[in-house]
Design an enzyme around this catalytic site. Structure first.
Site, PDB file in Angstrom:
ATOM      1  N   VAL A  63       0.705  -1.026  -0.040  1.00  0.00           N
ATOM      2  CA  VAL A  63      -0.110   0.024  -0.016  1.00  0.00           C
ATOM      3  C   VAL A  63       0.839   1.327  -0.077  1.00  0.00           C
ATOM      4  O   VAL A  63       0.249   2.326  -0.364  1.00  0.00           O
ATOM      5  CB  VAL A  63      -1.001   0.038   0.997  1.00  0.00           C
ATOM      6  CG1 VAL A  63      -2.102  -1.206   0.903  1.00  0.00           C
ATOM      7  CG2 VAL A  63      -0.190   0.005   2.591  1.00  0.00           C
ATOM      8  N   ASN A  89      -6.471  -1.186   6.582  1.00  0.00           N
ATOM      9  CA  ASN A  89      -6.005  -1.772   7.721  1.00  0.00           C
ATOM     10  C   ASN A  89      -4.445  -2.343   7.860  1.00  0.00           C
ATOM     11  O   ASN A  89      -3.871  -2.377   8.737  1.00  0.00           O
ATOM     12  CB  ASN A  89      -6.992  -3.066   7.865  1.00  0.00           C
ATOM     13  CG  ASN A  89      -6.289  -4.330   8.745  1.00  0.00           C
ATOM     14  OD1 ASN A  89      -6.613  -4.269  10.165  1.00  0.00           O
ATOM     15  ND2 ASN A  89      -5.698  -5.384   8.565  1.00  0.00           N
ATOM     16  N   SER A 141      -5.379   3.134  16.665  1.00  0.00           N
ATOM     17  CA  SER A 141      -5.089   2.381  17.657  1.00  0.00           C
ATOM     18  C   SER A 141      -5.133   3.224  19.141  1.00  0.00           C
ATOM     19  O   SER A 141      -4.966   4.505  19.054  1.00  0.00           O
ATOM     20  CB  SER A 141      -3.572   1.975  17.923  1.00  0.00           C
ATOM     21  OG  SER A 141      -2.815   1.237  18.871  1.00  0.00           O
ATOM     22  N   TYR A 154       4.691   5.003  15.377  1.00  0.00           N
ATOM     23  CA  TYR A 154       3.580   4.239  15.202  1.00  0.00           C
ATOM     24  C   TYR A 154       2.240   5.052  15.942  1.00  0.00           C
ATOM     25  O   TYR A 154       1.484   5.370  15.484  1.00  0.00           O
ATOM     26  CB  TYR A 154       3.389   2.817  16.037  1.00  0.00           C
ATOM     27  CG  TYR A 154       2.249   2.102  15.998  1.00  0.00           C
ATOM     28  CD1 TYR A 154       2.077   1.026  14.866  1.00  0.00           C
ATOM     29  CD2 TYR A 154       1.395   1.947  17.076  1.00  0.00           C
ATOM     30  CE1 TYR A 154       0.732   0.582  14.729  1.00  0.00           C
ATOM     31  CE2 TYR A 154       0.427   1.143  17.025  1.00  0.00           C
ATOM     32  CZ  TYR A 154       0.109   0.295  15.848  1.00  0.00           C
ATOM     33  OH  TYR A 154      -1.144  -0.350  15.655  1.00  0.00           O
ATOM     34  N   ALA A 156       2.532   8.450  16.145  1.00  0.00           N
ATOM     35  CA  ALA A 156       2.378   9.500  15.417  1.00  0.00           C
ATOM     36  C   ALA A 156       1.534   9.125  14.281  1.00  0.00           C
ATOM     37  O   ALA A 156       0.588   9.875  13.729  1.00  0.00           O
ATOM     38  CB  ALA A 156       3.705   9.954  14.928  1.00  0.00           C
ATOM     39  N   LYS A 158      -0.625   6.605  14.040  1.00  0.00           N
ATOM     40  CA  LYS A 158      -2.163   6.294  14.295  1.00  0.00           C
ATOM     41  C   LYS A 158      -2.878   7.637  14.822  1.00  0.00           C
ATOM     42  O   LYS A 158      -4.146   7.691  14.502  1.00  0.00           O
ATOM     43  CB  LYS A 158      -2.322   5.296  15.454  1.00  0.00           C
ATOM     44  CG  LYS A 158      -1.744   3.759  14.885  1.00  0.00           C
ATOM     45  CD  LYS A 158      -2.392   3.286  13.856  1.00  0.00           C
ATOM     46  CE  LYS A 158      -2.455   1.915  13.735  1.00  0.00           C
ATOM     47  NZ  LYS A 158      -3.032   1.457  12.204  1.00  0.00           N
TER      48      LYS A 158
HETATM   49  N1  LIG Z   1      -2.813  -6.243  16.837  1.00  0.00           N
HETATM   50  C1  LIG Z   1      -3.352  -5.097  17.598  1.00  0.00           C
HETATM   51  O1  LIG Z   1      -3.473  -5.494  18.895  1.00  0.00           O
HETATM   52  C2  LIG Z   1      -3.588  -4.062  17.096  1.00  0.00           C
HETATM   53  C3  LIG Z   1      -3.945  -2.924  18.135  1.00  0.00           C
HETATM   54  C4  LIG Z   1      -4.437  -1.611  17.705  1.00  0.00           C
HETATM   55  C5  LIG Z   1      -4.299  -1.383  16.143  1.00  0.00           C
HETATM   56  N2  LIG Z   1      -3.930  -2.442  15.486  1.00  0.00           N
HETATM   57  C6  LIG Z   1      -4.044  -2.142  13.996  1.00  0.00           C
HETATM   58  O2  LIG Z   1      -4.724  -3.051  13.248  1.00  0.00           O
HETATM   59  C7  LIG Z   1      -4.146  -3.250  11.780  1.00  0.00           C
HETATM   60  C8  LIG Z   1      -4.057  -4.903  11.710  1.00  0.00           C
HETATM   61  O3  LIG Z   1      -3.240  -5.449  12.691  1.00  0.00           O
HETATM   62  P1  LIG Z   1      -2.847  -6.888  12.912  1.00  0.00           P
HETATM   63  O4  LIG Z   1      -2.443  -6.976  14.420  1.00  0.00           O
HETATM   64  O5  LIG Z   1      -4.038  -7.603  12.291  1.00  0.00           O
HETATM   65  O6  LIG Z   1      -1.475  -7.026  12.039  1.00  0.00           O
HETATM   66  P2  LIG Z   1      -0.534  -8.268  11.501  1.00  0.00           P
HETATM   67  O7  LIG Z   1       0.696  -8.062  11.612  1.00  0.00           O
HETATM   68  O8  LIG Z   1      -1.304  -9.461  12.209  1.00  0.00           O
HETATM   69  O9  LIG Z   1      -1.085  -8.405   9.901  1.00  0.00           O
HETATM   70  C9  LIG Z   1      -0.973  -7.118   9.083  1.00  0.00           C
HETATM   71  C10 LIG Z   1      -0.916  -7.530   7.710  1.00  0.00           C
HETATM   72  O10 LIG Z   1      -0.577  -6.304   6.973  1.00  0.00           O
HETATM   73  C11 LIG Z   1       0.331  -6.812   5.801  1.00  0.00           C
HETATM   74  N3  LIG Z   1       1.193  -5.551   5.413  1.00  0.00           N
HETATM   75  C12 LIG Z   1       1.831  -5.064   6.173  1.00  0.00           C
HETATM   76  N4  LIG Z   1       2.577  -3.746   5.416  1.00  0.00           N
HETATM   77  C13 LIG Z   1       1.990  -3.913   4.114  1.00  0.00           C
HETATM   78  C14 LIG Z   1       2.030  -3.044   3.065  1.00  0.00           C
HETATM   79  N5  LIG Z   1       2.766  -2.127   2.944  1.00  0.00           N
HETATM   80  N6  LIG Z   1       0.997  -3.442   2.120  1.00  0.00           N
HETATM   81  C15 LIG Z   1       0.121  -4.223   2.364  1.00  0.00           C
HETATM   82  N7  LIG Z   1       0.124  -5.206   3.371  1.00  0.00           N
HETATM   83  C16 LIG Z   1       0.926  -4.932   4.332  1.00  0.00           C
HETATM   84  C17 LIG Z   1       1.026  -7.868   6.342  1.00  0.00           C
HETATM   85  O11 LIG Z   1       1.688  -8.730   5.313  1.00  0.00           O
HETATM   86  C18 LIG Z   1       0.049  -8.510   7.344  1.00  0.00           C
HETATM   87  O12 LIG Z   1      -0.605  -9.579   6.470  1.00  0.00           O
HETATM   88  C19 LIG Z   1      -2.996  -2.667  11.877  1.00  0.00           C
HETATM   89  O13 LIG Z   1      -3.289  -1.262  11.345  1.00  0.00           O
HETATM   90  C20 LIG Z   1      -2.634  -2.294  13.267  1.00  0.00           C
HETATM   91  O14 LIG Z   1      -1.762  -1.189  13.485  1.00  0.00           O
HETATM   92  C21 LIG Z   1      -3.492  -3.651  15.868  1.00  0.00           C
END
Ligand SMILES: NC(=O)c1ccc[n+]([C@@H]2O[C@H](COP(=O)([O-])OP(=O)(O)OC[C@H]3O[C@@H](n4cnc5c(N)ncnc54)[C@H](O)[C@@H]3O)[C@@H](O)[C@H]2O)c1
Length: 248
Positions: A63, A89, A141, A154, A156, A158
């Site tokens: 992305v 996401n 987040s 991160y 900044a 979010k």
């Molecule tokens: N896991 C948590 O506890 C949590 C908490 C708050 C917010 N978030 C946010 O939720 C979202 C999803 O988190 P998650 O825990 O499922 O993450 P994850 O690491 O399990 O999965 C992230 C996915 O994004 C893909 N990805 C990474 N960089 C990419 C790019 N440049 N282009 C396309 N795909 C890309 C990865 O290959 C992976 O499949 C994120 O934005 C994260 O910041 C997660």
């Protein structure tokens, strides 16, 4: 079915929260583009959805690269005619205390979360405006609201996403396009360290009134809400699905 025949473009859907959202959207009748820089993972999630009777397409896309986003949106539009729902996401972390953080670590996180979300929203907005319909969902987040240690990049990014959500909502409301953000609680491998490391585990868990970590499957219904007609009169809002961690 709340999303029957809608076309959804879910980034970072090869695993974690994005994969759970893709599965939930498909169960609600949407055609789902499972978009990820890891094509194999995206195709595996798409195959799982298809095996369960849903419609899904695994799409390779970093992305942060505008030309890849344009190509991915073109691929989905060629298959299904349009994008109705965008879920920004995809995300990464590059953790380091601020005085030790490298420029590369800073740039990498900003590029995926902020530039990536901007690339995607810009790529789909034209079509949504033309059709006078769209649902845009950002992922933020608690880190963006409260700050966090070792993740100034991160936090900044979010926090920036909160501004993007509100600007998108204000700009696009006149075209019947809503934009909202979800702040998920700790779930999936991204937060494995705080959920498993003895130094952090209890401290974090004590801050969650519901007293447990999240499962991606219980966060996904909030994404269905913002994608569906149930939220037609809701825009520019931030919804925390975090067990109450950010009650303040
Ligand atoms: N896991 C948590 O506890 C949590 C908490 C708050 C917010 N978030 C946010 O939720 C979202 C999803 O988190 P998650 O825990 O499922 O993450 P994850 O690491 O399990 O999965 C992230 C996915 O994004 C893909 N990805 C990474 N960089 C990419 C790019 N440049 N282009 C396309 N795909 C890309 C990865 O290959 C992976 O499949 C994120 O934005 C994260 O910041 C997660």
């Amino acid at each position: 079915m709340q999303l029957k025949d809608r076309v959804a473009f879910v980034t970072g859907a090869g695993q974690g929260i994005g994969a759970a959202v893709a599965r939930a959207y498909a169960r609600e009748g949407a055609k789902v583009a499972v978009v990820d820089m890891n094509l194999e993972a995206a195709q595996a999630v798409a195959a799982q959805i298809a095996a369960a009777g849903g419609a899904a397409l695994g799409v390779a896309c970093d992305v942060s690269r505008r030309e890849q986003v344009d190509a991915a949106v073109a691929q989905v539009t060629a298959a299904w005619g349009r994008v109705d729902i965008l879920v920004n996401n995809a995300g990464i972390t590059r953790t380091a205390m601020l005085h030790k953080m490298s420029g590369e670590q800073w740039d990498a996180v900003i590029a995926v979360h902020l530039t990536g979300a901007f690339n995607c929203v810009q790529a789909v907005a034209g079509g949504m405006i033309e059709r006078q319909y769209g649902r845009i969902i950002y992922v933020t987040s608690a880190a963006g609201v409260l700050g966090t240690i070792g993740q100034i990049n991160y936090s900044a990014a979010k926090a920036g996403i909160l501004g993007m959500t509100k600007s998108t909502a204000k700009e696009l409301a006149r075209y019947n396009i809503t934009a909202n953000a979800i702040a998920p609680g700790a779930a999936t491998p991204m937060t494995e360290v705080i959920r498993t490391d003895e130094r952090f585990k209890d401290k974090y868990l004590d801050r969650i009134p519901l007293g447990r970590w999240a499962e991606p499957e219980e966060i996904a219904p909030v994404f269905v809400f913002f994608a569906s007609d149930a939220s037609a009169y809701v825009t520019g809002q931030i919804l925390a699905a975090d067990g109450g961690m950010t009650i303040y």
